[in-house]
Design a protein around this motif. Structure first.
Motif, PDB file in Angstrom:
ATOM      1  N   TYR A 258       1.076  -1.076  -0.024  1.00  0.00           N
ATOM      2  CA  TYR A 258       0.083  -0.003   0.012  1.00  0.00           C
ATOM      3  C   TYR A 258       0.836   1.443   0.129  1.00  0.00           C
ATOM      4  O   TYR A 258       1.637   1.566   0.818  1.00  0.00           O
ATOM      5  CB  TYR A 258      -0.890  -0.040   1.263  1.00  0.00           C
ATOM      6  N   GLY A 259       0.704   2.161  -1.048  1.00  0.00           N
ATOM      7  CA  GLY A 259       1.475   3.587  -0.879  1.00  0.00           C
ATOM      8  C   GLY A 259       2.852   3.271  -1.604  1.00  0.00           C
ATOM      9  O   GLY A 259       3.141   4.343  -2.142  1.00  0.00           O
ATOM     10  N   GLU A 260       3.355   2.034  -1.993  1.00  0.00           N
ATOM     11  CA  GLU A 260       4.577   1.968  -2.773  1.00  0.00           C
ATOM     12  C   GLU A 260       4.395   2.669  -4.087  1.00  0.00           C
ATOM     13  O   GLU A 260       5.495   3.375  -4.576  1.00  0.00           O
ATOM     14  CB  GLU A 260       4.968   0.552  -2.753  1.00  0.00           C
ATOM     15  N   SER A 261       3.290   2.207  -4.750  1.00  0.00           N
ATOM     16  CA  SER A 261       3.215   2.723  -6.369  1.00  0.00           C
ATOM     17  C   SER A 261       3.496   4.150  -6.251  1.00  0.00           C
ATOM     18  O   SER A 261       4.064   4.820  -7.325  1.00  0.00           O
ATOM     19  CB  SER A 261       1.853   2.248  -6.791  1.00  0.00           C
ATOM     20  N   GLU A 262       2.491   4.850  -5.394  1.00  0.00           N
ATOM     21  CA  GLU A 262       2.596   6.309  -5.500  1.00  0.00           C
ATOM     22  C   GLU A 262       3.831   6.907  -4.853  1.00  0.00           C
ATOM     23  O   GLU A 262       4.430   7.868  -5.700  1.00  0.00           O
ATOM     24  CB  GLU A 262       1.596   6.973  -4.621  1.00  0.00           C
ATOM     25  N   ALA A 263       4.499   6.289  -4.135  1.00  0.00           N
ATOM     26  CA  ALA A 263       5.649   6.641  -3.586  1.00  0.00           C
ATOM     27  C   ALA A 263       6.986   6.620  -4.949  1.00  0.00           C
ATOM     28  O   ALA A 263       7.946   7.578  -4.997  1.00  0.00           O
ATOM     29  CB  ALA A 263       6.384   5.866  -2.492  1.00  0.00           C
ATOM     30  N   HIS A 264       6.814   5.466  -5.375  1.00  0.00           N
ATOM     31  CA  HIS A 264       7.851   5.199  -6.647  1.00  0.00           C
ATOM     32  C   HIS A 264       7.604   6.463  -7.742  1.00  0.00           C
ATOM     33  O   HIS A 264       8.568   6.832  -8.206  1.00  0.00           O
ATOM     34  CB  HIS A 264       7.485   4.010  -7.324  1.00  0.00           C
ATOM     35  N   ARG A 302      -5.574   5.418  -7.364  1.00  0.00           N
ATOM     36  CA  ARG A 302      -4.501   5.989  -6.431  1.00  0.00           C
ATOM     37  C   ARG A 302      -3.380   6.373  -7.336  1.00  0.00           C
ATOM     38  O   ARG A 302      -2.751   7.667  -7.178  1.00  0.00           O
ATOM     39  CB  ARG A 302      -4.147   5.193  -5.102  1.00  0.00           C
ATOM     40  N   VAL A 303      -2.992   5.376  -8.076  1.00  0.00           N
ATOM     41  CA  VAL A 303      -1.846   5.914  -9.103  1.00  0.00           C
ATOM     42  C   VAL A 303      -2.271   6.994 -10.249  1.00  0.00           C
ATOM     43  O   VAL A 303      -1.424   8.139 -10.124  1.00  0.00           O
ATOM     44  CB  VAL A 303      -1.239   4.607  -9.807  1.00  0.00           C
ATOM     45  N   VAL A 304      -3.498   7.001 -10.364  1.00  0.00           N
ATOM     46  CA  VAL A 304      -3.932   8.105 -11.411  1.00  0.00           C
ATOM     47  C   VAL A 304      -3.900   9.272 -10.717  1.00  0.00           C
ATOM     48  O   VAL A 304      -3.459  10.498 -11.180  1.00  0.00           O
ATOM     49  CB  VAL A 304      -5.363   7.660 -11.910  1.00  0.00           C
ATOM     50  N   ALA A 305      -4.656   9.321  -9.422  1.00  0.00           N
ATOM     51  CA  ALA A 305      -4.724  10.458  -8.810  1.00  0.00           C
ATOM     52  C   ALA A 305      -3.428  11.094  -8.311  1.00  0.00           C
ATOM     53  O   ALA A 305      -3.131  12.304  -8.478  1.00  0.00           O
ATOM     54  CB  ALA A 305      -5.464  10.320  -7.260  1.00  0.00           C
ATOM     55  N   GLN A 306      -2.470  10.167  -8.094  1.00  0.00           N
ATOM     56  CA  GLN A 306      -0.856  10.991  -8.092  1.00  0.00           C
ATOM     57  C   GLN A 306      -0.368  11.501  -8.950  1.00  0.00           C
ATOM     58  O   GLN A 306       0.362  12.489  -9.059  1.00  0.00           O
ATOM     59  CB  GLN A 306      -0.142   9.745  -7.415  1.00  0.00           C
ATOM     60  N   LEU A 307      -0.764  10.878 -10.323  1.00  0.00           N
ATOM     61  CA  LEU A 307      -0.225  11.414 -11.681  1.00  0.00           C
ATOM     62  C   LEU A 307      -0.589  12.697 -11.867  1.00  0.00           C
ATOM     63  O   LEU A 307       0.144  13.720 -12.278  1.00  0.00           O
ATOM     64  CB  LEU A 307      -0.336  10.411 -12.633  1.00  0.00           C
ATOM     65  N   LEU A 308      -2.044  12.624 -11.521  1.00  0.00           N
ATOM     66  CA  LEU A 308      -2.527  14.043 -11.774  1.00  0.00           C
ATOM     67  C   LEU A 308      -1.879  15.125 -10.924  1.00  0.00           C
ATOM     68  O   LEU A 308      -1.801  16.401 -11.336  1.00  0.00           O
ATOM     69  CB  LEU A 308      -4.207  13.934 -11.592  1.00  0.00           C
ATOM     70  N   ALA A 309      -1.936  14.995  -9.739  1.00  0.00           N
ATOM     71  CA  ALA A 309      -0.997  15.756  -8.620  1.00  0.00           C
ATOM     72  C   ALA A 309       0.041  16.413  -9.187  1.00  0.00           C
ATOM     73  O   ALA A 309       0.422  17.327  -8.917  1.00  0.00           O
ATOM     74  CB  ALA A 309      -1.070  15.332  -7.389  1.00  0.00           C
ATOM     75  N   LEU A 310       0.756  15.220  -9.740  1.00  0.00           N
ATOM     76  CA  LEU A 310       2.450  15.586  -9.934  1.00  0.00           C
ATOM     77  C   LEU A 310       2.538  16.370 -11.380  1.00  0.00           C
ATOM     78  O   LEU A 310       3.282  17.193 -11.300  1.00  0.00           O
ATOM     79  CB  LEU A 310       3.008  14.212 -10.137  1.00  0.00           C
TER      80      LEU A 310
END
Length: 719
Positions: A258-264, A302-310
């Motif tokens: 959990y959370g590793e994908s977004e951290a990467h 979550r990965v999509v949301a992280q990519l949008l934020a970045l």
């Protein structure tokens, strides 16, 4: 370095032709040559951040009048300049080199390779510090740095020059020294230019955007079929802009914790921002950013949301551009596809004929091609081939060439003698053999191998053949005449007539003679019991045809696919939906360009009336059973390769076969040949002798007997 009193000129740099890579050529407008006081073939010093040397050649007409000099990636690297920057040129003198010491960058050749490398470098102007390239075979290259020259200064490598290999200084860097240049991308000049506008300007000149008071573009989405060059474009732009390049394959982002994908993902963007200017390349982005309303898993959301934020979050990124590539643009979250994230979406298409020729020239640069190899002809007959297919085609042709050498190779020896390697020559029939092994990726699912049927194999039907040639061949051969006349090519042709008159045979001949992509569809094969599947099959067929244009779609037994909607009695209404989809594809809002629909049916009376109007099936060609002259030609076609005893009276057989179709005449000739074969076998067995093929002879009585049998069968079928 310039000779005393030599004129000096300043020109802007542009990319070279693909075929000029590694040859040390500078192409300029003849007017600029005159201004510089140089002749074609003279040596010219090129000064940017450093000075290098090149030979001048005239530019082609499309590059004249622009005050530009065409230089390949190696020379731009040697001069320390990028595209659209200015260089100073001046005439200089060169001496023949007695000795040149080369330092290999990636591979260290053996002493026995030096004569071959020397032959490749013959005539190349160099000076100490230059990086040069020898294209060994196909697209395989060997890069060297010129360490020292004797005499010093600008020199010309000749057949008398002694080449010496020094110790490599870059062994630890390995493949990192390999350089991609814009000249290594074929057939995508317009697309590359658009990508450069989006990427090079923000990375090289960020102050321009600050002065204008606007944000620099943040991302580019490249989409297109697999193998068309999306990854190659991204790598080339990273090297041309001298930016740090971070390549991320979509699936490797996903972790099980959990959370590793977004951290990467965050780590990659943070590192790129620290070491800017940087390019982050997200390959197969559809794997990590699918539409959130369609996915079930929480990780992808979550990965999509992280990519949008970045890409568009609170912390502003500088000197970082994101390039994403996919062959499924519809499978990406819509939030990513708005301006401010991916500012521009660029379609990388299947290459056209000129694009295929450029790609083939790139991949055959270092090939020892025979004189009979016609690259332009290969480009004309490789419809539907993407860049990766053309690379595979060249590789397969080289393998076929190598197979001819295998019987002469002593596998017990450590090395193959240089004399044997020098005999290698890739010939046109090697490419012809490779074409049978490599299928076009763009239409692989629906690609069919068209039988080699020529117009001469179709007996009679001269008026039909003429009409098909006008509808199919003329728009391809004379497009400028159609534009001048303001006429659009025919969109659909319907061949109708009783069974056996040659409808399918004509379609095969059209596909062979016109040398275009050919998709054959059996009408009932598109129908499915699942709701929506039939319509999707129709959409996919037309989508593939658009990608592989120019293309012919042949629908056999069209009446099974498009029956009249007023008479279709099925409760599922599948036929109605299929007809609706078919009509929308033929002349809906999305225009069908470069695609011809060829339909065949023996029940034109039950086709839906909406199909038959102009703009859909523009021409309706009714094919009738052959007349006397047509029957004579059909008999001649089917008897020309058969062993006849004497010369048959074709006129008599044509008269007696009145009312027979082409298929029945072909069956008659086939039956007569079987009778002759049967007689030869029985005769040899009775005599206890070996069966000799020369004993198979078709007599006129065999044809009479076969004709009587076919006529009797026809009588029974009619009764």
């Amino acid at each position: 370095m310039a000779s005393h009193g030599s004129p000096v000129g300043t020109l802007r740099v542009t990319e070279a032709l693909s075929k000029d890579v590694g040859r040390g050529l500078l192409r300029m407008d003849p007017a600029d040559l005159t201004r510089l006081g140089v002749q074609v073939g003279d040596a010219v010093a090129v000064t940017g951040k450093r000075t290098t040397i090149g030979k001048v050649m005239p530019a082609y007409s499309d590059m004249r009048g622009q005050s530009r000099v065409q230089m390949d990636g190696l020379m731009r690297d040697n001069a320390g300049v990028g595209l659209d920057e200015s260089v100073t040129l001046s005439k200089t003198s060169v001496q023949a080199a007695d000795r040149v010491q080369l330092v290999p960058q990636r591979i260290t050749p053996s002493d026995r390779d030096l004569p071959y490398i020397g032959r490749l470098l013959d005539g190349l102007p160099v000076m100490a510090g230059d990086r040069i390239r020898a294209t060994l075979f196909g697209s395989r290259t060997a890069d060297f740095t010129v360490e020292t020259t004797v005499p010093k200064g600008p020199v010309l490598i000749t057949s008398q020059t002694q080449l010496v290999i020094g110790a490599s200084k870059d062994k630890d860097r390995g493949e990192a020294r390999r350089r991609f240049a814009y000249e290594d991308i074929g057939g995508l000049r317009r697309q590359v230019q658009r990508i450069r506008e989006m990427i090079e300007l923000p990375l090289r000149y960020p102050q321009v955007f600050e002065r204008l008071g606007i944000d620099a573009p943040k991302g580019v989405l490249l989409y297109g079929p697999p193998g068309c060059g999306k990854t190659l474009i991204a790598r080339t732009i990273a090297q041309e802009t001298e930016a740090n390049f971070y390549s991320v394959n979509g699936p490797e982002i996903i972790h099980k914790f959990y959370g590793e994908s977004e951290a990467h993902l965050r780590k990659i963007f943070e590192e790129a921002a620290k070491k800017g200017p940087s390019i982050i390349f997200l390959d197969e982005i559809d794997a990590i950013a699918p539409p959130r309303d369609r996915v079930v898993g929480d990780v992808e959301k979550r990965v999509v949301a992280q990519l949008l934020a970045l890409m568009d979050g609170m912390s502003r990124r500088t000197n970082v551009i994101v390039i994403a590539a996919t062959n499924l643009p519809g499978s990406i979250d819509p939030a990513l596809r708005r301006p401010g994230r991916f500012d521009r979406e660029i379609s990388i298409p299947i290459p056209d004929r000129n694009g295929r020729q450029e790609i083939l020239e790139i991949h055959t640069r270092g090939m020892p091609l025979a004189a009979d190899v016609d690259v332009q002809r290969l480009a004309e007959i490789t419809h539907g081939f993407v860049g990766a297919d053309l690379e595979a085609l060249c590789r397969e042709a080289a393998m076929l060439c190598l197979r001819r050498l295998l019987p002469d190779i002593d596998f017990a020896a450590t090395n193959i003698p240089y004399e044997q390697l020098a005999r290698l020559e890739v010939q046109m029939h090697d490419f012809a053999g490779a074409l049978t092994e490599v299928e076009p990726s763009a239409i692989r699912e629906v690609f069919v191998e068209v039988p080699n049927v020529k117009w001469t194999d179709v007996g009679g039907l001269d008026d039909v053949k003429e009409e098909l040639m006008e509808a199919v061949e003329w728009p391809l051969k004379y497009p400028q005449l159609f534009r001048k006349a303001g006429v659009k090519p025919v969109k659909g042709i319907l061949l109708s007539g009783p069974p056996g008159v040659g409808k399918t045979l004509l379609a095969k001949a059209v596909a062979t003679e016109c040398e275009v992509n050919f998709i054959s569809v059996k009408g009932p094969a598109l129908l499915s019991k699942f709701v929506g599947e039939s319509e999707r099959a129709v959409r996919d067929i037309f989508k593939k045809a658009r990608q592989a244009a120019p293309c012919i779609i042949f629908f056999d037994e069209l009446d099974a696919l498009l029956p009249s909607r007023s008479e279709s009695g099925s409760d599922s209404r599948v036929s109605d939906r299929v007809i609706g989809q078919f009509l929308a594809e033929m002349d809906g809002v999305e225009e069908l360009t470069g695609v011809l629909i060829l339909g065949a049916t023996n029940r034109a009376d039950i086709l839906d009336p909406a199909v038959m109007r102009p703009g859909r099936f523009d021409r309706h060609i009714a094919i009738r059973p052959p007349q006397l002259a047509g029957r004579r030609q059909i008999l001649k076609v089917h008897l020309r390769n058969k062993p006849m005893q004497g010369t048959p009276d074709l006129e008599r057989f044509a008269v007696l076969s009145d009312g027979l179709s082409g298929a029945e005449l072909a069956g008659m000739c086939h039956r007569a040949a079987l009778t002759a074969l049967r007689r030869a076998v029985h005769s040899a067995r009775a005599a206890g002798a070996h069966i000799d093929s020369a004993q198979v002879q078709i007599e006129c009585s065999d044809l009479d007997e076969a004709l009587a049998t076919v006529l009797a069968q026809r009588e029974r079928s009619l009764s």
